[in-house]
Design a protein around this motif. Sequence first.
Motif, PDB file in Angstrom:
ATOM      1  N   PRO A 176      11.298 -47.736 -27.105  1.00 56.30           N
ATOM      2  CA  PRO A 176      10.341 -47.375 -26.048  1.00 56.30           C
ATOM      3  C   PRO A 176       9.711 -46.009 -26.312  1.00 56.30           C
ATOM      4  O   PRO A 176      10.363 -45.102 -26.829  1.00 56.30           O
ATOM      5  CB  PRO A 176      11.200 -47.347 -24.784  1.00 56.30           C
ATOM      6  CG  PRO A 176      12.398 -48.178 -25.109  1.00 56.30           C
ATOM      7  CD  PRO A 176      12.648 -47.967 -26.584  1.00 56.30           C
ATOM      8  N   VAL A 177       8.438 -45.854 -25.952  1.00 54.09           N
ATOM      9  CA  VAL A 177       7.733 -44.583 -26.095  1.00 54.09           C
ATOM     10  C   VAL A 177       6.909 -44.327 -24.844  1.00 54.09           C
ATOM     11  O   VAL A 177       6.598 -45.238 -24.083  1.00 54.09           O
ATOM     12  CB  VAL A 177       6.810 -44.565 -27.339  1.00 54.09           C
ATOM     13  CG1 VAL A 177       7.619 -44.663 -28.623  1.00 54.09           C
ATOM     14  CG2 VAL A 177       5.790 -45.699 -27.271  1.00 54.09           C
TER      15      VAL A 177
ATOM     16  N   PHE B 109       1.849 -49.406 -17.642  1.00 52.49           N
ATOM     17  CA  PHE B 109       2.132 -50.013 -18.941  1.00 52.49           C
ATOM     18  C   PHE B 109       3.527 -49.649 -19.432  1.00 52.49           C
ATOM     19  O   PHE B 109       4.047 -48.573 -19.122  1.00 52.49           O
ATOM     20  CB  PHE B 109       1.115 -49.552 -19.989  1.00 52.49           C
ATOM     21  CG  PHE B 109      -0.296 -49.990 -19.718  1.00 52.49           C
ATOM     22  CD1 PHE B 109      -0.733 -51.242 -20.112  1.00 52.49           C
ATOM     23  CD2 PHE B 109      -1.188 -49.155 -19.056  1.00 52.49           C
ATOM     24  CE1 PHE B 109      -2.031 -51.654 -19.866  1.00 52.49           C
ATOM     25  CE2 PHE B 109      -2.487 -49.559 -18.795  1.00 52.49           C
ATOM     26  CZ  PHE B 109      -2.912 -50.816 -19.206  1.00 52.49           C
ATOM     27  N   GLU B 110       4.092 -50.541 -20.196  1.00 52.19           N
ATOM     28  CA  GLU B 110       5.312 -50.267 -20.947  1.00 52.19           C
ATOM     29  C   GLU B 110       4.941 -50.297 -22.424  1.00 52.19           C
ATOM     30  O   GLU B 110       4.348 -51.269 -22.900  1.00 52.19           O
ATOM     31  CB  GLU B 110       6.375 -51.324 -20.647  1.00 52.19           C
ATOM     32  CG  GLU B 110       7.687 -51.107 -21.381  1.00 52.19           C
ATOM     33  CD  GLU B 110       8.715 -52.181 -21.090  1.00 52.19           C
ATOM     34  OE1 GLU B 110       9.778 -52.166 -21.743  1.00 52.19           O
ATOM     35  OE2 GLU B 110       8.457 -53.048 -20.226  1.00 52.19           O
ATOM     36  N   LEU B 111       5.266 -49.236 -23.146  1.00 46.51           N
ATOM     37  CA  LEU B 111       4.900 -49.121 -24.558  1.00 46.51           C
ATOM     38  C   LEU B 111       6.145 -49.032 -25.428  1.00 46.51           C
ATOM     39  O   LEU B 111       7.140 -48.406 -25.035  1.00 46.51           O
ATOM     40  CB  LEU B 111       4.037 -47.877 -24.792  1.00 46.51           C
ATOM     41  CG  LEU B 111       2.729 -47.757 -24.007  1.00 46.51           C
ATOM     42  CD1 LEU B 111       1.996 -46.485 -24.418  1.00 46.51           C
ATOM     43  CD2 LEU B 111       1.850 -48.978 -24.211  1.00 46.51           C
ATOM     44  N   ARG B 112       6.063 -49.633 -26.613  1.00 44.73           N
ATOM     45  CA  ARG B 112       7.131 -49.529 -27.596  1.00 44.73           C
ATOM     46  C   ARG B 112       6.527 -49.295 -28.978  1.00 44.73           C
ATOM     47  O   ARG B 112       5.392 -49.677 -29.262  1.00 44.73           O
ATOM     48  CB  ARG B 112       7.992 -50.806 -27.608  1.00 44.73           C
ATOM     49  CG  ARG B 112       8.742 -51.015 -26.295  1.00 44.73           C
ATOM     50  CD  ARG B 112       9.741 -52.138 -26.368  1.00 44.73           C
ATOM     51  NE  ARG B 112      10.447 -52.307 -25.103  1.00 44.73           N
ATOM     52  CZ  ARG B 112      11.404 -53.195 -24.898  1.00 44.73           C
ATOM     53  NH1 ARG B 112      11.782 -54.006 -25.883  1.00 44.73           N
ATOM     54  NH2 ARG B 112      11.990 -53.286 -23.721  1.00 44.73           N
ATOM     55  N   ARG B 113       7.310 -48.669 -29.829  1.00 51.75           N
ATOM     56  CA  ARG B 113       6.824 -48.287 -31.146  1.00 51.75           C
ATOM     57  C   ARG B 113       6.565 -49.523 -32.010  1.00 51.75           C
ATOM     58  O   ARG B 113       7.346 -50.468 -31.999  1.00 51.75           O
ATOM     59  CB  ARG B 113       7.838 -47.378 -31.833  1.00 51.75           C
ATOM     60  CG  ARG B 113       7.287 -46.646 -33.054  1.00 51.75           C
ATOM     61  CD  ARG B 113       8.291 -45.625 -33.569  1.00 51.75           C
ATOM     62  NE  ARG B 113       8.607 -44.622 -32.561  1.00 51.75           N
ATOM     63  CZ  ARG B 113       7.822 -43.611 -32.258  1.00 51.75           C
ATOM     64  NH1 ARG B 113       6.661 -43.467 -32.877  1.00 51.75           N
ATOM     65  NH2 ARG B 113       8.180 -42.727 -31.338  1.00 51.75           N
ATOM     66  N   ALA B 114       5.456 -49.504 -32.769  1.00 52.52           N
ATOM     67  CA  ALA B 114       5.125 -50.613 -33.664  1.00 52.52           C
ATOM     68  C   ALA B 114       4.686 -50.106 -35.032  1.00 52.52           C
ATOM     69  O   ALA B 114       4.015 -50.823 -35.772  1.00 52.52           O
ATOM     70  CB  ALA B 114       4.040 -51.489 -33.049  1.00 52.52           C
ATOM     71  N   GLN B 115       5.043 -48.860 -35.343  1.00 57.03           N
ATOM     72  CA  GLN B 115       4.773 -48.299 -36.663  1.00 57.03           C
ATOM     73  C   GLN B 115       5.790 -47.188 -36.916  1.00 57.03           C
ATOM     74  O   GLN B 115       6.296 -46.567 -35.979  1.00 57.03           O
ATOM     75  CB  GLN B 115       3.343 -47.755 -36.764  1.00 57.03           C
ATOM     76  CG  GLN B 115       3.069 -46.587 -35.848  1.00 57.03           C
ATOM     77  CD  GLN B 115       1.627 -46.115 -35.868  1.00 57.03           C
ATOM     78  OE1 GLN B 115       1.131 -45.633 -34.872  1.00 57.03           O
ATOM     79  NE2 GLN B 115       0.935 -46.238 -36.999  1.00 57.03           N
ATOM     80  N   ASP B 116       6.084 -46.957 -38.190  1.00 53.95           N
ATOM     81  CA  ASP B 116       7.048 -45.916 -38.543  1.00 53.95           C
ATOM     82  C   ASP B 116       6.465 -44.522 -38.423  1.00 53.95           C
ATOM     83  O   ASP B 116       7.182 -43.559 -38.170  1.00 53.95           O
ATOM     84  CB  ASP B 116       7.562 -46.139 -39.976  1.00 53.95           C
ATOM     85  CG  ASP B 116       8.414 -47.397 -40.090  1.00 53.95           C
ATOM     86  OD1 ASP B 116       9.033 -47.779 -39.084  1.00 53.95           O
ATOM     87  OD2 ASP B 116       8.427 -47.997 -41.179  1.00 53.95           O
ATOM     88  N   GLN B 117       5.161 -44.403 -38.621  1.00 51.56           N
ATOM     89  CA  GLN B 117       4.515 -43.088 -38.645  1.00 51.56           C
ATOM     90  C   GLN B 117       4.625 -42.389 -37.302  1.00 51.56           C
ATOM     91  O   GLN B 117       4.472 -42.989 -36.241  1.00 51.56           O
ATOM     92  CB  GLN B 117       3.043 -43.247 -39.002  1.00 51.56           C
ATOM     93  CG  GLN B 117       2.282 -41.929 -39.059  1.00 51.56           C
ATOM     94  CD  GLN B 117       0.819 -42.138 -39.385  1.00 51.56           C
ATOM     95  OE1 GLN B 117       0.431 -43.177 -39.893  1.00 51.56           O
ATOM     96  NE2 GLN B 117      -0.004 -41.153 -39.083  1.00 51.56           N
ATOM     97  N   ARG B 118       4.880 -41.078 -37.353  1.00 50.65           N
ATOM     98  CA  ARG B 118       4.924 -40.237 -36.167  1.00 50.65           C
ATOM     99  C   ARG B 118       4.135 -38.959 -36.463  1.00 50.65           C
ATOM    100  O   ARG B 118       4.247 -38.398 -37.546  1.00 50.65           O
ATOM    101  CB  ARG B 118       6.363 -39.877 -35.799  1.00 50.65           C
ATOM    102  CG  ARG B 118       7.242 -41.091 -35.527  1.00 50.65           C
ATOM    103  CD  ARG B 118       8.715 -40.712 -35.483  1.00 50.65           C
ATOM    104  NE  ARG B 118       9.583 -41.877 -35.444  1.00 50.65           N
ATOM    105  CZ  ARG B 118      10.336 -42.213 -34.408  1.00 50.65           C
ATOM    106  NH1 ARG B 118      10.333 -41.461 -33.329  1.00 50.65           N
ATOM    107  NH2 ARG B 118      11.091 -43.290 -34.445  1.00 50.65           N
TER     108      ARG B 118
END
Length: 259
Positions: A130-131, A144-153
């Motif tokens: 989660p993010v 909205f509920e968001l979750r990470r979908a990429q490794d990049q930060r």
Amino acid sequence: MTIASLIDPIPAGNGSVHLTHAQSWMQGRTLYGGASALIAYTAAIRAFADLPPLRAGQIGFVAPVGESFAVATTMIRQGRNVTQLRSELLSEGRVALTAFWLFGAGREPNAIHAASPPEDWAGPPEDAEPVMADKGPAFIRENFELRRAQDQRGPGAPVVRRWARLTDRNILDPVSECILMGDVMPPGAIRAMVRQGPISSINWSFNLLEPQPSTADGWWMSENSSTHADHGYSSERLRLWNSDGRQVLDGLQCAAIFG
């Protein structure tokens, strides 16, 4: 403010609108772009019945849209297969948002070519981190509920990709849900900004690839990627995939990059 209270006040024709508790959908001085686009789409489909499936939309974010505005919808052309409508949101008598909608009946295909699956597939949303649960704009935190979908930060390649779903689900038809979700990510150029500063969507044009898009548990993978940024603007490609990695929306956007 629930999604129902966002769209219930929209009349089946031209007229004035007042939203109660609109603050939960605001992004700075204006409604979040996906929310104002959804209002314009809702006005269009309520004004004219028996429309074929939506195929494309072109939206201009002209000026801020607040809690009070008027809607105006016009039939541009109704052909045998394709119907084209225009809907506008008016603030103090001036256009604040203009939208052009293309509806088209299905035909026997003479070309079949599936959209490419997403690169660097990050796995299903159920396994994602989660993010933005306690930060970011209020409209994100509340709706909205968001979750990470990429490794990049952080800084790097100008691409922002997240799993996203509405907290208030099972309210909208799938096309309306995609319109509300389609502009949820910040511009990909945010990862290339030299210093922090405001960002603002100026327009949004999209093609809907599936007339009845579907996904599991409300999860859509949203990606904004900057293809060019300079002179205070970024040209962005916006894409939306379902939980199986099937693309359902393909769009373009011009974003203003301030600061």
